[in-house]
Scaffold this active site. Structure first.
Site, short mmCIF file in Angstrom:
data_model
loop_
_atom_site.label_atom_id
_atom_site.label_comp_id
_atom_site.label_asym_id
_atom_site.label_seq_id
_atom_site.Cartn_x
_atom_site.Cartn_y
_atom_site.Cartn_z
CG ASP A 6 -22.16 1.24 -28.02
OD1 ASP A 6 -22.63 0.62 -27.05
OD2 ASP A 6 -22.26 2.47 -28.16
CE LYS A 68 -26.37 -2.19 -22.32
NZ LYS A 68 -25.46 -1.22 -22.98
CD GLU A 145 -21.91 0.68 -22.23
OE1 GLU A 145 -22.24 1.71 -21.59
OE2 GLU A 145 -22.73 -0.12 -22.68
CG ASP A 168 -20.61 5.78 -21.12
OD1 ASP A 168 -21.47 6.32 -21.84
OD2 ASP A 168 -20.35 4.57 -21.16
#
Length: 566
Positions: A6, A68, A145, A168
């Site tokens: 992850d 990211k 994800e 999420d």
């Protein structure tokens, strides 16, 4: 050996599948979560994780985070005398996780399944694969994800059937997926998301609230000078309000202290715009899946930001029931990615699990609409509609617009808007065509979207039989093979801070930060603790160093909690 990773905006973690069981891997500090923060120490060696995060405040010119969010772009950051792209920084995080796994398992790691936000674009997914390659990993699959999280929950649901929604909310992104489980098949019905909505945005809202209050009171002359200290404090306050009714937002700098008490009741107003943004992807996913809220059997919360009571209350009010949190929200995605890794190597314990996924966004091209002699540019022609099952291949036919036209320009977009100016450009190319009267030359535009979320485009001119594969030009988010090789060489030349010294480095960095954040007698005490630990390090006696580190860590904990008594 193939593993699941992850790769998060705020934290990253990894897991392996061993003897039919999932095993989460701890880092050098014995912790599961590795902060996605990269920096250089005073000797120019690379630091990754908690030690680097401590230096965000004390050494901002040598440390960076939240990279990211820049994957798939030309963004760079200077650390010391070196420039880094987002995928290089991500590669350093991946390499740190890879090293932790190899030490824990005693065998080399060569392949990985890496999670990505469901709403990541083609360029962002390619950048993630490049990051894996730079870290020495063959990326077997990129898994969305929420799909990974659903797969983790699916292990506990064998033999059951139902429809559920994965909510999420991580550090930097928000994704939602609607899935169906039946007869061992887990089918993603629809996905939606927001790549710029996560815990970091809730922290920023708290910072804005604090700064506005202080500015109104005539204080805090330049908030930009305290960016990292404010962000750290906002994260602490947000987490504290998950358990307490009030928390005090405190900033210490320049021998001054600014503070503001935040009540849980104020959070609805502070976070109102963000909560509104959370609703939109949920509504879109349910609409695309053609499923009513009442038809959902369960709501699964994933991602560290879902620990906020306000988010859980929002989920409960939207769905009319309490969501499920039976798996640690920080760990679910890594666990699911590892299940996918085990599926890739055909582990016998998982042979009954089948997974299907969807393309989460619409992909298309720019077209021109003709109204007699008037031409209206900038219209969007979808080729692959959002939420179709992948892998998928679709064709749309277009034709020339002008007499004797010899070239057709194609620009590829991702998005849901009618006009291309409101969508995201992914790339473009030019295709030669034979000169003919307007409309007589047709072109077949084929898009193929694979299970890794990678888009390929092919344009065929039936009149000539020529085929042209899409080469994305001027897209700063995609490195060429030559550039990847150059970056790999540069990364291999970097010196990595020794793993075995990371606990000591982290404590020293923490003491440096506490020294900067405090004043007066507290500073003197922190300086004394730093000197004591430095003496222990210089003794090179491992037992003495370990003992000193444990004792000084407890004192640092007390200082940070405001419970230190001289």
């Amino acid at each position: 050996m193939i593993v699941g990773i992850d790769l998060g905006t705020t934290n990253s973690l990894a897991a392996v599948w061993q003897d039919g069981n999932l095993r989460l891997i701890t880092n050098a500090l014995g912790e599961l979560l590795t902060p996605s923060v990269v920096g250089l120490d005073d000797e120019g060696r690379v630091l990754v994780g908690k030690a680097a995060r401590e230096r965000l405040h004390t050494h901002p010119h040598l440390t960076t985070a939240l990279f990211k969010r820049h994957m798939g772009t030309a963004w760079t950051v200077r650390l010391g005398d070196k420039l880094f792209r987002a995928e290089e920084l991500s590669a350093l995080v991946l390499k740190s996780l890879k090293d932790d796994i190899e030490r824990a398992c005693g065998e080399p790691v060569t392949e990985a399944v890496i999670s990505v936000p469901a709403y990541f674009s083609d360029a962002q997914r390619k950048a993630t694969k490049v990051a894996g390659e730079l870290a020495g990993l063959k990326v077997e699959k990129l898994i969305n994800e929420p799909t990974a999280a659903a797969l983790a929950y699916g292990l506990h649901r064998q033999g059951e059937e139902g429809t559920f929604l994965v909510f999420d909310l991580g550090g930097g992104t928000f994704d939602v997926s609607v899935l169906e489980l039946f007869e061992g098949v887990m089918e993603v019905r629809a996905s939606a998301g927001d790549n710029f909505l996560g815990g970091e945005d809730f922290d920023q809202a708290l910072i804005d609230f604090f700064v506005s209050r202080q500015m109104a009171a005539g204080g805090l002359p330049d908030p930009r000078a305290h960016t990292h200290a404010l962000r750290r404090e906002a994260e602490r306050v947000r987490q504290a309000l998950g358990e307490l009714h009030t928390a005090t937002f405190t900033l210490r700098a320049e021998d001054k202290t600014w503070s503001e008490t935040v009540h849980q009741g104020e959070l609805n107003e502070i976070f109102a715009p963000l909560l509104t943004r959370l609703r939109q992807p949920i509504e879109r996913a349910l609409r695309d899946a053609r499923i009513r809220v009442a038809d959902l059997d369960e709501i699964l919360l994933v991602g560290g930001a879902t620990r906020m009571p306000l988010v859980r209350r929002l989920a409960a009010s939207l769905f009319g029931r309490f969501p499920s949190v039976s798996i640690n929200p920080d760990e679910a995605i890594a666990l699911g990615a590892t299940v996918q890794a085990a599926l890739k190597k055909r582990d016998a314990a998982l042979e009954e699990v089948v997974l299907t996924d969807v393309c989460p966004y619409t992909l298309g091209i720019e077209t021109v609409k003709a109204f007699g002699r008037h031409h209206d540019e900038g219209h969007y022609l979808p080729v692959i509609e959002r939420n179709v099952v992948v892998p998928v291949s679709r064709v749309k036919t277009v034709s020339t617009l002008y007499d004797n036209q010899t070239m057709v320009a194609f620009t590829i977009y991702q998005g849901e808007s009618r006009l291309v100016k409101d969508n995201i450009e992914l790339g473009h190319m030019r295709v030669p065509v034979p000169p003919k009267p307007a409309g007589e030359v047709s072109l077949d535009v084929r898009f193929t979207y694979d299970v890794n979320g990678i888009l390929e485009a092919e344009i065929t001119v039936p009149l000539t039989g020529q085929r042209h594969q899409l080469i994305i030009e001027n897209n700063p988010g995609v490195l060429t093979p030559e550039e990847i090789a150059q970056r790999l060489t540069a990364l291999q030349a970097l010196k990595i801070h020794p793993r075995e010294r990371q606990p000591n480095t982290h404590l020293l960095a923490r003491l440096d930060r506490l020294y900067q954040e405090n004043t007066g007698e507290m500073r003197e005490e922190i300086s004394y603790l730093g000197a004591c630990f430095q003496q222990a390090l210089e003794s090179q006696d491992d037992a003495r160093i370990d003992s000193a580190r444990q004792e000084i860590t407890l004192k640092a904990d007390a200082i940070e909690a405001g419970m230190w008594l001289f």
